[in-house]
Design a protein around this motif. Structure first.
Motif, PDB file in Angstrom:
ATOM      1  N   SER A 175      41.565-106.264  19.622  1.00  0.00           N
ATOM      2  CA  SER A 175      42.806-105.553  19.957  1.00  0.00           C
ATOM      3  C   SER A 175      43.320-104.845  18.714  1.00  0.00           C
ATOM      4  O   SER A 175      43.055-105.267  17.582  1.00  0.00           O
ATOM      5  CB  SER A 175      43.874-106.521  20.495  1.00  0.00           C
ATOM      6  OG  SER A 175      44.276-107.430  19.491  1.00  0.00           O
ATOM      7  N   GLN A 211      42.172 -98.963  22.287  1.00  0.00           N
ATOM      8  CA  GLN A 211      43.230 -98.755  23.262  1.00  0.00           C
ATOM      9  C   GLN A 211      42.869 -99.447  24.574  1.00  0.00           C
ATOM     10  O   GLN A 211      41.752 -99.917  24.755  1.00  0.00           O
ATOM     11  CB  GLN A 211      43.414 -97.253  23.510  1.00  0.00           C
ATOM     12  CG  GLN A 211      43.766 -96.452  22.276  1.00  0.00           C
ATOM     13  CD  GLN A 211      45.202 -96.617  21.863  1.00  0.00           C
ATOM     14  OE1 GLN A 211      46.092 -96.619  22.702  1.00  0.00           O
ATOM     15  NE2 GLN A 211      45.451 -96.749  20.566  1.00  0.00           N
ATOM     16  N   ASP A 212      43.833 -99.488  25.509  1.00  0.00           N
ATOM     17  CA  ASP A 212      43.557-100.083  26.814  1.00  0.00           C
ATOM     18  C   ASP A 212      42.434 -99.347  27.538  1.00  0.00           C
ATOM     19  O   ASP A 212      41.649 -99.949  28.269  1.00  0.00           O
ATOM     20  CB  ASP A 212      44.813-100.069  27.690  1.00  0.00           C
ATOM     21  CG  ASP A 212      45.884-101.027  27.174  1.00  0.00           C
ATOM     22  OD1 ASP A 212      45.517-101.978  26.444  1.00  0.00           O
ATOM     23  OD2 ASP A 212      47.065-100.827  27.487  1.00  0.00           O
ATOM     24  N   SER A 286      49.375 -91.492  25.738  1.00  0.00           N
ATOM     25  CA  SER A 286      49.275 -92.923  26.017  1.00  0.00           C
ATOM     26  C   SER A 286      48.810 -93.697  24.783  1.00  0.00           C
ATOM     27  O   SER A 286      49.188 -94.854  24.577  1.00  0.00           O
ATOM     28  CB  SER A 286      48.320 -93.182  27.181  1.00  0.00           C
ATOM     29  OG  SER A 286      47.038 -92.682  26.900  1.00  0.00           O
ATOM     30  N   GLU A 287      47.985 -93.056  23.928  1.00  0.00           N
ATOM     31  CA  GLU A 287      47.545 -93.711  22.701  1.00  0.00           C
ATOM     32  C   GLU A 287      48.710 -93.904  21.739  1.00  0.00           C
ATOM     33  O   GLU A 287      48.847 -94.960  21.105  1.00  0.00           O
ATOM     34  CB  GLU A 287      46.432 -92.902  22.037  1.00  0.00           C
ATOM     35  CG  GLU A 287      45.874 -93.548  20.786  1.00  0.00           C
ATOM     36  CD  GLU A 287      44.687 -92.807  20.204  1.00  0.00           C
ATOM     37  OE1 GLU A 287      44.458 -92.945  18.982  1.00  0.00           O
ATOM     38  OE2 GLU A 287      43.993 -92.094  20.961  1.00  0.00           O
ATOM     39  N   THR A 290      50.770 -96.825  23.014  1.00  0.00           N
ATOM     40  CA  THR A 290      50.122 -98.108  22.723  1.00  0.00           C
ATOM     41  C   THR A 290      50.299 -98.485  21.266  1.00  0.00           C
ATOM     42  O   THR A 290      50.619 -99.633  20.930  1.00  0.00           O
ATOM     43  CB  THR A 290      48.626 -98.047  23.068  1.00  0.00           C
ATOM     44  OG1 THR A 290      48.474 -97.791  24.467  1.00  0.00           O
ATOM     45  CG2 THR A 290      47.935 -99.358  22.737  1.00  0.00           C
ATOM     46  N   ASP A 291      50.096 -97.520  20.373  1.00  0.00           N
ATOM     47  CA  ASP A 291      50.250 -97.789  18.941  1.00  0.00           C
ATOM     48  C   ASP A 291      51.696 -98.146  18.596  1.00  0.00           C
ATOM     49  O   ASP A 291      51.948 -99.073  17.822  1.00  0.00           O
ATOM     50  CB  ASP A 291      49.810 -96.568  18.132  1.00  0.00           C
ATOM     51  CG  ASP A 291      48.306 -96.349  18.175  1.00  0.00           C
ATOM     52  OD1 ASP A 291      47.570 -97.292  18.531  1.00  0.00           O
ATOM     53  OD2 ASP A 291      47.866 -95.228  17.863  1.00  0.00           O
ATOM     54  N   ASN A 293      53.891 -99.558  20.404  1.00  0.00           N
ATOM     55  CA  ASN A 293      54.220-100.894  20.904  1.00  0.00           C
ATOM     56  C   ASN A 293      53.794-102.002  19.945  1.00  0.00           C
ATOM     57  O   ASN A 293      54.280-103.140  20.056  1.00  0.00           O
ATOM     58  CB  ASN A 293      53.583-101.118  22.274  1.00  0.00           C
ATOM     59  CG  ASN A 293      54.445-100.608  23.406  1.00  0.00           C
ATOM     60  OD1 ASN A 293      55.650-100.845  23.430  1.00  0.00           O
ATOM     61  ND2 ASN A 293      53.843 -99.898  24.342  1.00  0.00           N
ATOM     62  N   ARG A 294      52.908-101.691  19.014  1.00  0.00           N
ATOM     63  CA  ARG A 294      52.491-102.708  18.051  1.00  0.00           C
ATOM     64  C   ARG A 294      53.519-102.915  16.942  1.00  0.00           C
ATOM     65  O   ARG A 294      53.356-103.795  16.098  1.00  0.00           O
ATOM     66  CB  ARG A 294      51.143-102.318  17.433  1.00  0.00           C
ATOM     67  CG  ARG A 294      50.019-102.243  18.457  1.00  0.00           C
ATOM     68  CD  ARG A 294      48.684-101.966  17.795  1.00  0.00           C
ATOM     69  NE  ARG A 294      47.635-101.851  18.803  1.00  0.00           N
ATOM     70  CZ  ARG A 294      46.815-100.816  18.935  1.00  0.00           C
ATOM     71  NH1 ARG A 294      46.916 -99.806  18.100  1.00  0.00           N
ATOM     72  NH2 ARG A 294      45.902-100.801  19.874  1.00  0.00           N
ATOM     73  N   ARG A 299      59.469-103.128  24.744  1.00  0.00           N
ATOM     74  CA  ARG A 299      58.275-102.634  25.418  1.00  0.00           C
ATOM     75  C   ARG A 299      58.473-101.184  25.854  1.00  0.00           C
ATOM     76  O   ARG A 299      59.417-100.858  26.571  1.00  0.00           O
ATOM     77  CB  ARG A 299      57.965-103.505  26.637  1.00  0.00           C
ATOM     78  CG  ARG A 299      56.691-103.145  27.367  1.00  0.00           C
ATOM     79  CD  ARG A 299      56.324-104.265  28.327  1.00  0.00           C
ATOM     80  NE  ARG A 299      55.210-103.887  29.184  1.00  0.00           N
ATOM     81  CZ  ARG A 299      55.301-103.691  30.489  1.00  0.00           C
ATOM     82  NH1 ARG A 299      56.466-103.842  31.096  1.00  0.00           N
ATOM     83  NH2 ARG A 299      54.236-103.363  31.194  1.00  0.00           N
ATOM     84  N   ILE A 301      56.796 -98.110  27.960  1.00  0.00           N
ATOM     85  CA  ILE A 301      55.785 -97.864  28.980  1.00  0.00           C
ATOM     86  C   ILE A 301      55.915 -96.452  29.526  1.00  0.00           C
ATOM     87  O   ILE A 301      56.971 -95.815  29.418  1.00  0.00           O
ATOM     88  CB  ILE A 301      55.870 -98.876  30.146  1.00  0.00           C
ATOM     89  CG1 ILE A 301      57.203 -98.722  30.888  1.00  0.00           C
ATOM     90  CG2 ILE A 301      55.680-100.299  29.657  1.00  0.00           C
ATOM     91  CD1 ILE A 301      57.297 -99.577  32.152  1.00  0.00           C
ATOM     92  N   SER A 310      50.447 -89.421  30.555  1.00  0.00           N
ATOM     93  CA  SER A 310      49.512 -90.076  29.630  1.00  0.00           C
ATOM     94  C   SER A 310      48.590 -89.086  28.950  1.00  0.00           C
ATOM     95  O   SER A 310      48.174 -89.291  27.798  1.00  0.00           O
ATOM     96  CB  SER A 310      48.672 -91.122  30.370  1.00  0.00           C
ATOM     97  OG  SER A 310      49.475 -92.156  30.876  1.00  0.00           O
TER      98      SER A 310
END
Length: 351
Positions: A175, A211-212, A286-287, A290-291, A293-294, A299, A301, A310
């Motif tokens: 991850s 990524q997811d 979307s990338e 995701t980044d 969110n780290r 959260r 979304i 996305s």
């Protein structure tokens, strides 16, 4: 490749697999063969997908019939006596969603037999093996110096598994992101895997971001070889594409698109997250989400028209810890708005 393009590609692939089954049979007529030739010549995509299907067919053909009998046996149609027709019949089912679900065991067998040789390191070592696992929390990065002198920087909310032996060095990113400064060792190749993607190096500096829905590799120094399997209906096949990257280049791969084209990027963008920057050159929105969110407990979304939002292309650099400014920039650049109505969750939605 958009979802619509992928569906169109899969439709062509189904037709191609049907033609492959029929053309290989002894019952094909001259009229049918001419019809196939017209279809084959009508569109370059028809040729590509027919060759694609035929490659998979040949891969399955290397397995013995006994290995595929039992619960997954496909009855032969009347007048079909050759083993090739039996393989073709199976092939037709594999290229349909219901067939892929019903024959998971066969696909798993094919993947184990072929991907094990093509896309993962072959373990033949004797002697001591060192295994380790490391992870970071939200907003945390960590620098590790490995026994061979390799320097590994683990990104926020990231995790890796490592296996070092006398003949190979292998890091699996499970991850997040990792930046590696690999110590040169001609006798022990270094492998990094992330999802379906495999990176092979001997000594170089590069960044891997998982990524997811895909993975991205960028090179700061030296060269790497990247491999990624072809997918049909989001199932990885036992063969795929390879590409070589050198300094200042990056590549991305997703199950929907496979391995994309190599891009030239600014060297300062490679592993920029180590300095708290999120840098992109044509990445999907979307990338970025995701980044981001780290680095936050809130959260973020994508909601509403998820596919459209996305796939917005992102170029630029952002402060990883300044989520509010990132969101303000998205609203200014793209036709989206930010919904903060739910505590602990931020939604990026249609305007």
């Amino acid at each position: 490749m958009t979802p619509e393009q992928k569906r169109e590609r899969d439709d062509i692939l189904r037709v191609a697999s049907d033609w492959l089954v029929h053309i290989e049979s002894a019952q094909v007529s001259a009229t049918e063969r001419r019809a196939f030739e017209r279809w084959y010549a009508a569109d370059p995509r028809h040729r590509d997908m027919y060759d694609y299907a035929n490659t998979f067919y040949q891969a399955l053909g290397t397995l013995s019939v006994d290995e595929l009998e039992g619960d997954i046996t496909v009855p032969k149609a009347p007048m079909q006596s050759s083993s090739q027709i039996a393989w073709s019949e199976r092939l037709t089912r594999y290229f349909r969603p219901e067939g892929l679900r019903a024959h998971t065991a066969v696909l798993a067998l094919a993947v184990l037999l072929f991907v094990g040789f093509m896309f993962t390191p072959i373990i033949t070592d004797v002697g001591s093996v060192v295994r380790a696992q490391h992870q970071t929390g939200v907003g945390e990065t960590r620098v590790l110096t490995l026994d061979d002198g390799t320097r590994l920087t683990l990104g926020a909310a990231s995790s890796v598994q490592m296996r070092f032996s006398p003949r190979e060095r292998h890091v699996r990113l499970t991850s997040g992101a990792v930046f590696l400064e690999v110590a040169k060792d001609a006798d022990r190749p270094f492998h990094v895997s992330a999802g379906h993607l495999d990176v092979r190096v001997r000594g170089t500096e590069f960044d891997v971001n998982l990524q997811d829905d895909g993975v991205r590799v960028a090179v700061a120094e030296g060269e790497v070889e990247v491999s990624y399997p072809f997918t049909v209906f989001d199932i990885a096949l036992p063969f795929g594409a390879r590409s070589e990257l050198s300094q200042g280049q990056q590549i991305a791969a997703t199950a929907a698109t496979g391995l994309l084209d190599v891009q030239t990027i600014n060297l300062s963008a490679v592993g920029a997250w180590r300095q708290g920057r999120l840098s992109y050159n044509g990445a999907r929105l979307s990338e970025l989400v995701t980044d981001a969110n780290r680095y936050t407990d809130t959260r973020v979304i994508i909601a509403g028209d998820v596919d459209r939002i996305s796939n917005y292309s992102v170029r630029g650099s952002f402060d990883a810890r300044d989520i509010d400014t990132i969101l303000e920039t998205l609203v200014e650049v793209y036709p989206v708005r930010v919904d903060r109505n739910e505590a602990g969750t931020i939604r990026i939605v249609d305007p």
